[in-house]
Design a protein around this motif. Structure first.
Motif, PDB file in Angstrom:
ATOM      1  N   ASP A 164       0.779  -1.239   0.000  1.00 32.45           N
ATOM      2  CA  ASP A 164       0.000   0.000   0.000  1.00 32.45           C
ATOM      3  C   ASP A 164       0.811   1.290   0.000  1.00 32.45           C
ATOM      4  OD1 ASP A 164      -2.606  -1.382   0.272  1.00 32.45           O
ATOM      5  OD2 ASP A 164      -1.763  -2.021   2.175  1.00 32.45           O
ATOM      6  N   ASP A 165       2.140   1.225   0.096  1.00 35.75           N
ATOM      7  CA  ASP A 165       2.956   2.431   0.138  1.00 35.75           C
ATOM      8  C   ASP A 165       3.519   2.704  -1.258  1.00 35.75           C
ATOM      9  OD1 ASP A 165       4.972   4.379   0.460  1.00 35.75           O
ATOM     10  OD2 ASP A 165       5.279   3.807   2.545  1.00 35.75           O
ATOM     11  N   SER A 166       2.928   3.669  -1.943  1.00 37.39           N
ATOM     12  CA  SER A 166       3.291   3.939  -3.329  1.00 37.39           C
ATOM     13  C   SER A 166       4.691   4.517  -3.482  1.00 37.39           C
ATOM     14  CB  SER A 166       2.270   4.891  -3.959  1.00 37.39           C
ATOM     15  OG  SER A 166       1.013   4.256  -4.082  1.00 37.39           O
ATOM     16  N   THR A 169       6.978   1.442  -3.666  1.00 40.36           N
ATOM     17  CA  THR A 169       6.866   0.685  -4.918  1.00 40.36           C
ATOM     18  C   THR A 169       7.385   1.493  -6.101  1.00 40.36           C
ATOM     19  OG1 THR A 169       4.564   1.383  -5.226  1.00 40.36           O
ATOM     20  CG2 THR A 169       4.941  -0.688  -4.087  1.00 40.36           C
ATOM     21  N   LYS A 170       7.250   2.802  -6.045  1.00 39.83           N
ATOM     22  CA  LYS A 170       7.802   3.652  -7.102  1.00 39.83           C
ATOM     23  C   LYS A 170       9.321   3.510  -7.137  1.00 39.83           C
ATOM     24  CE  LYS A 170       7.808   8.485  -8.726  1.00 39.83           C
ATOM     25  NZ  LYS A 170       9.182   8.941  -8.480  1.00 39.83           N
ATOM     26  N   ASP A 190      -3.037  -0.975  -3.418  1.00 38.84           N
ATOM     27  CA  ASP A 190      -3.024   0.470  -3.617  1.00 38.84           C
ATOM     28  C   ASP A 190      -1.678   0.982  -4.100  1.00 38.84           C
ATOM     29  OD1 ASP A 190      -5.590   1.302  -3.230  1.00 38.84           O
ATOM     30  OD2 ASP A 190      -5.357   1.782  -1.108  1.00 38.84           O
ATOM     31  N   ALA A 191      -0.608   0.299  -3.687  1.00 42.56           N
ATOM     32  CA  ALA A 191       0.738   0.764  -4.019  1.00 42.56           C
ATOM     33  C   ALA A 191       1.076   0.590  -5.488  1.00 42.56           C
ATOM     34  CB  ALA A 191       1.764   0.028  -3.159  1.00 42.56           C
ATOM     35  N   ARG A 192       0.200  -0.016  -6.264  1.00 44.23           N
ATOM     36  CA  ARG A 192       0.467  -0.147  -7.691  1.00 44.23           C
ATOM     37  C   ARG A 192       0.588   1.232  -8.348  1.00 44.23           C
ATOM     38  NH1 ARG A 192      -0.767  -4.865 -10.170  1.00 44.23           N
ATOM     39  NH2 ARG A 192      -2.477  -5.184  -8.704  1.00 44.23           N
ATOM     40  N   SER A 193      -0.041   2.241  -7.778  1.00 36.15           N
ATOM     41  CA  SER A 193       0.028   3.579  -8.372  1.00 36.15           C
ATOM     42  C   SER A 193       1.465   4.087  -8.427  1.00 36.15           C
ATOM     43  CB  SER A 193      -0.857   4.560  -7.597  1.00 36.15           C
ATOM     44  OG  SER A 193      -0.433   4.661  -6.248  1.00 36.15           O
ATOM     45  N   GLY A 194       2.278   3.721  -7.446  1.00 34.81           N
ATOM     46  CA  GLY A 194       3.688   4.109  -7.476  1.00 34.81           C
ATOM     47  C   GLY A 194       4.428   3.444  -8.610  1.00 34.81           C
ATOM     48  N   GLU A 197       3.437   5.142 -11.879  1.00 31.24           N
ATOM     49  CA  GLU A 197       4.150   6.413 -12.068  1.00 31.24           C
ATOM     50  C   GLU A 197       5.572   6.171 -12.535  1.00 31.24           C
ATOM     51  OE1 GLU A 197       5.368  10.455  -9.567  1.00 31.24           O
ATOM     52  OE2 GLU A 197       4.157   8.882  -8.611  1.00 31.24           O
TER      53      GLU A 197
END
Length: 301
Positions: A164-166, A169-170, A190-194, A197
């Motif tokens: 969950d920590d983007s 993961t970014k 949720d961390a897929r957003s990182g 990006e």
């Protein structure tokens, strides 16, 4: 029958939990049971135990979502022999405890094979969060799929410790891209957003999981290893209401129906699609075995 569906993390996470929530909502809509949702629990065994101790006395049964429940659910099932328990993506069974496993690894194998066919750099990546059985099996299957399609393709694989920590993961995705990976398979929430990006900034492409990410963001995602966790949840609830507790882990994969599949983007060639279809048929027929253990090197920041 009162059944609690228990989530580690947030339910609308654009991943496994979101798919599982859809199953709970479908079961509610069909009036299978009186269903309540427990969410926002941290991935910490002591907190999981505390929340279970609060919830279980108030219900007749509990469905735990995720391999994070393999320890505490077994314990609480022993403490409440008159109640019913199930783990979706679980590996534990007992007289009042069932486990259902939607075989994400089947579609992860296909994702690996596609990544090997489409990489231009000869290096692909994998990134997951928690080291729970579904994630470990998915990683093993992805690497096996890469090797099956092209043994010369290198795979960078890592677990970053969070779903969950983007920001984390970014950073990991950026590092894998910098190390040569042009396609990264992500098993995240949720961390897929990182990771998305990082792919946008670094020119990488991504293969998602659980949901159809090709439909969500076709510019980043070339494919998505879909897994119908919702159907696993519905099966667990239906069996619980019927008083059925399977003795063995109920596996739901390619050989069992439309529980998993690989969604592919428009840029995937017809030849690649036919190749993936042939592999899927091999898994269904049992002529291709999907491994669930990986003991090779790991990528680290």
């Amino acid at each position: 029958m009162k059944i609690a569906v228990f989530f580690v993390g947030e339910v609308r996470d654009a991943g496994f939990n979101a798919s599982a929530l859809a199953g709970a909502e479908a079961a509610t809509a069909e009036a299978l049971a009186d269903i309540s949702i427990v969410s926002g629990v941290l991935y910490d065994q002591d907190e999981i135990r505390e929340r279970l101790a609060e919830v279980v006395p108030e219900v007749d049964g509990l469905v735990f979502i995720g391999g994070q429940g393999n320890i505490a659910t077994l314990e609480v099932a022993d403490q409440y022999p008159d109640k019913k328990f199930a783990i979706v993506q679980g590996e534990r069974t007992g007289s009042n405890l069932a486990s259902y496993d939607v075989r994400q690894e089947d579609s992860a194998f296909l994702a690996g094979a596609l990544a090997a066919r489409m990489t231009k750099t000869g290096t692909v990546g994998h990134l997951s969060g928690h080291r729970v059985p579904p994630g470990l099996k998915g990683r093993a299957a992805f690497v096996a799929g890469v090797r099956h399609a092209d043994p010369d393709v290198q795979t960078l694989t890592g677990f970053c410790g969070t779903q969950d920590d983007s920001a984390i993961t970014k950073a990991w995705t950026e590092a894998e891209i910098a190390a040569g990976a042009d396609i990264v398979f992500t098993m995240l929430n949720d961390a897929r957003s990182g990771a998305i990006e990082a792919c946008r900034n670094g020119g990488g492409r991504q293969i998602g999981n659980a949901l159809d990410w090709v439909d969500v963001d076709p510019e980043v995602f070339i494919a998505s290893a879909m897994a119908r966790i919702d159907l696993g949840v519905k099966a667990a609830i239906a069996d619980m209401v019927a008083g059925v507790t399977p003795d063995e882990i109920v596996e739901l994969g390619l050989a069992d129906g439309d529980f998993v599949t690989l969604s592919m983007g428009a840029e995937v060639s017809e030849a690649a699609r036919e190749y993936i279809a042939s592999l899927a048929e091999g898994i269904r027929r049992g002529t291709i075995a999907v491994p669930n253990v990986y003991d090779g090197p790991e990528f680290e920041l």
